[in-house]
Design a protein around this motif. Structure first.
Motif, short mmCIF file in Angstrom:
data_model
loop_
_atom_site.label_atom_id
_atom_site.label_comp_id
_atom_site.label_asym_id
_atom_site.label_seq_id
_atom_site.Cartn_x
_atom_site.Cartn_y
_atom_site.Cartn_z
N ARG A 180 71.83 14.19 -75.63
CA ARG A 180 70.62 13.52 -75.15
C ARG A 180 70.30 12.30 -76.01
O ARG A 180 69.86 11.27 -75.51
N THR A 188 72.17 9.24 -74.90
CA THR A 188 71.72 8.60 -73.65
C THR A 188 70.27 8.13 -73.73
O THR A 188 69.86 7.33 -72.90
N GLU A 189 69.52 8.63 -74.69
CA GLU A 189 68.12 8.24 -74.86
C GLU A 189 67.90 7.73 -76.29
O GLU A 189 67.61 8.52 -77.19
N TYR A 195 65.59 9.31 -79.24
CA TYR A 195 65.26 10.71 -78.93
C TYR A 195 65.06 11.54 -80.20
O TYR A 195 64.06 12.26 -80.31
N GLN A 250 61.87 10.72 -81.88
CA GLN A 250 60.73 11.34 -81.19
C GLN A 250 60.58 12.80 -81.60
O GLN A 250 59.48 13.29 -81.83
#
Length: 188
Positions: free
Chosen positions: A160, A163-164, A167, A170
């Motif tokens: 993830r 792709t982000e 992330y 966060q």
């Protein structure tokens, strides 16, 4: 009160040592301050082995250590999460243990570990539940390998993060980590 998760560097050793001494006394070990400090001077700041401490008002109130271990069944290099410790007066109060475990998983993903492993006694349901709960909230997998080992699959989080962008940052925000551990009694 503000609680920060800090990856320990050599400049934080003075803050870390009182907590290490407390933890060692808590488990019944005699402590030689000079040799303990020398040991930590040798391991702090490494890329593969790292420590995360919870800091409040300039004092370390919790600690988790992470070291690489070979596990040829799952990966060449697994992050071994161990020695989760919260100062006695704060245990079970604010979820600091949960925040430390979540921070260990996030930092392990950031450093490219595909798996994390922890050990606990077979009857320590609180620790087993903590690993399982943090894994679910972080979107990664956790399974019992045997009666004392838990294996956490960090690959979904790493994927993830690819792709982000941002992330893992966060996940590592103090506000999110504090929400992850907000259930009272989460600490051991």
């Amino acid at each position: 009160m503000s609680l920060d998760m800090v990856v320990v560097g050599k400049d934080q050793l003075d803050m870390l040592m009182p907590l290490i001494l407390e933890q060692q006394y808590d488990v019944g070990k005699e402590v030689d301050l000079a040799s303990t400090r020398t040991f930590f001077e040798g391991i702090v700041g490494q890329e593969t082995s790292f420590q995360i401490m919870a800091v409040e008002k300039g004092a370390a109130v919790g600690l988790v250590m992470i070291d690489p271990i070979p596990n040829l069944q799952f990966a060449d290099n697994v992050a071994y999460v161990h020695d989760v410790y919260v100062t006695e007066s704060l245990r079970g109060v604010r979820g600091i243990g949960a925040m430390l475990v979540a921070a260990a998983f996030v930092e392990s993903m950031r450093r490219g570990y595909e798996f994390a492993e922890g050990e606990t006694s077979p009857d320590n349901r609180a620790a087993r539940n903590l690993y399982s709960r943090m894994s679910k909230k972080l979107g990664i997998g956790c399974k019992e390998v045997d009666s004392v080992r838990l294996l956490v699959d960090l690959r979904p989080g790493i994927q993830r993060a690819r792709t982000e962008p941002g992330y893992l940052d966060q996940l590592a925000t103090p506000r999110l980590i504090s929400r992850l551990g907000e259930r009272p009694g989460a600490d051991d």
